[in-house]
Each structure stands twice: as C-alpha cells, then as structure tokens.
Design a protein around this motif. Structure first.
Motif, PDB file in Angstrom:
ATOM      1  N   GLY A  29       0.876  -1.262   0.183  1.00  0.00           N
ATOM      2  CA  GLY A  29       0.019   0.010  -0.209  1.00  0.00           C
ATOM      3  C   GLY A  29       0.830   1.307   0.040  1.00  0.00           C
ATOM      4  N   GLU A  30       1.832   1.292   0.656  1.00  0.00           N
ATOM      5  CA  GLU A  30       2.722   2.484   1.021  1.00  0.00           C
ATOM      6  C   GLU A  30       3.454   2.643  -0.537  1.00  0.00           C
ATOM      7  N   LYS A  31       3.985   1.622  -1.020  1.00  0.00           N
ATOM      8  CA  LYS A  31       4.613   1.827  -2.427  1.00  0.00           C
ATOM      9  C   LYS A  31       3.671   2.191  -3.455  1.00  0.00           C
ATOM     10  N   GLY A  32       2.496   1.680  -3.370  1.00  0.00           N
ATOM     11  CA  GLY A  32       1.504   2.136  -4.599  1.00  0.00           C
ATOM     12  C   GLY A  32       0.700   3.540  -4.068  1.00  0.00           C
ATOM     13  N   GLY A  33       0.876   3.924  -2.792  1.00  0.00           N
ATOM     14  CA  GLY A  33       0.034   5.203  -2.469  1.00  0.00           C
ATOM     15  C   GLY A  33      -1.306   4.901  -2.181  1.00  0.00           C
ATOM     16  N   PHE A  34      -1.640   3.620  -1.450  1.00  0.00           N
ATOM     17  CA  PHE A  34      -2.859   2.890  -0.871  1.00  0.00           C
ATOM     18  C   PHE A  34      -2.733   2.712   0.580  1.00  0.00           C
ATOM     19  N   HIS A  35      -4.077   2.905   0.961  1.00  0.00           N
ATOM     20  CA  HIS A  35      -4.032   2.324   2.475  1.00  0.00           C
ATOM     21  C   HIS A  35      -4.153   0.708   2.281  1.00  0.00           C
ATOM     22  N   PHE A  36      -3.710  -0.129   3.408  1.00  0.00           N
ATOM     23  CA  PHE A  36      -3.417  -1.421   3.358  1.00  0.00           C
ATOM     24  C   PHE A  36      -4.857  -2.071   3.289  1.00  0.00           C
ATOM     25  N   SER A  37      -6.046  -1.417   3.990  1.00  0.00           N
ATOM     26  CA  SER A  37      -7.191  -1.770   4.045  1.00  0.00           C
ATOM     27  C   SER A  37      -7.762  -2.055   2.427  1.00  0.00           C
ATOM     28  N   TYR A  38      -7.489  -1.212   1.678  1.00  0.00           N
ATOM     29  CA  TYR A  38      -7.661  -0.929   0.214  1.00  0.00           C
ATOM     30  C   TYR A  38      -7.166  -2.076  -0.543  1.00  0.00           C
ATOM     31  N   ILE A  39      -6.014  -2.322  -0.135  1.00  0.00           N
ATOM     32  CA  ILE A  39      -5.404  -3.731  -0.806  1.00  0.00           C
ATOM     33  C   ILE A  39      -5.960  -4.838  -0.554  1.00  0.00           C
ATOM     34  N   GLY A  40      -6.267  -5.187   0.889  1.00  0.00           N
ATOM     35  CA  GLY A  40      -7.102  -6.138   1.340  1.00  0.00           C
ATOM     36  C   GLY A  40      -8.242  -6.432   0.567  1.00  0.00           C
TER      37      GLY A  40
END
Length: 114
Positions: A29-40
């Motif tokens: 998420g950090e590398k892509g500019g997203f919140h980890f919950s969005y990745i989940g």
C-alpha cells in the motif's frame, strides 16, 4: 466468467505476487500510494479496482500489467520457473540496450556450455 470471479482472480494474483516479493499489505500500500485496507479489499475481490490503480499496483510490485492477469487458480498455475523468467524479463525491460545485449550474450554462453 462472472464479474466477481474476475475480481477474485485478479485479487488472488496480486496477493500471490505480493507474498512472492515478501511484502505485507501495508508495505505494498505504501509503495503504491494506497491504504493497506484497500489492498486487502482488492485481494479478496471486494473492490472493482480501476485500470490506473492496477497499473500503480503493478508498478509497486515491480511487475508488468500482464503478470497481474496471469491468474492463480486450479487451471492456470504460474510455476516458480515461470515467475523467475518473468522477473528476468522485468529487469531486462528496465535496462538499456547495451545491458540487454550483454545479458543475451551471457545467457547464450551459459546455454552453450551445458
């Protein structure tokens, strides 16, 4: 193929690539500019992610877009060997023509010595 099935297949592929790279959802998420919950949510097939966000995720995973659509399921499995070949291709795509030519000569030399 149903819409939800596509989302789950792409999500599973993203999860597999993330784990292969040793990344947590938070670090991806950090590398892509997203919140980890969005990745989940993407990995679980809960979000219909935009093409632009797919491209950002591919970039954060250091893979090309095509690799995100090589689904992981019972019918289509990416072997460790194929994953390593894809990684080599990804590295070569980022190289200059001189380095690509050098890599080609090294590979030819290795294969000729077998």
């Amino acid at each position: 193929m149903e819409d939800k099935e596509v989302l789950k297949l792409v999500g599973a592929r993203i999860r597999a690539l993330r784990k292969e790279k040793g990344l947590s959802q938070e670090s991806l998420g950090e590398k892509g500019g997203f919140h980890f919950s969005y990745i989940g949510q993407i990995e679980r097939g809960e979000k219909n992610v935009s093409l632009l966000n797919i491209a950002k995720i591919a970039n954060a995973l250091d893979v090309n877009l095509i690799q995100l659509f090589a689904y992981v399921n019972e019918e289509i499995k990416v072997t460790k060997h194929e994953a390593e070949l894809n990684e080599i291709l990804t590295l070569l795509r980022k190289s200059n023509p001189q380095k690509i030519k050098l890599a080609k000569n090294i590979v030819k030399e290795i294969l000729n010595n077998e």
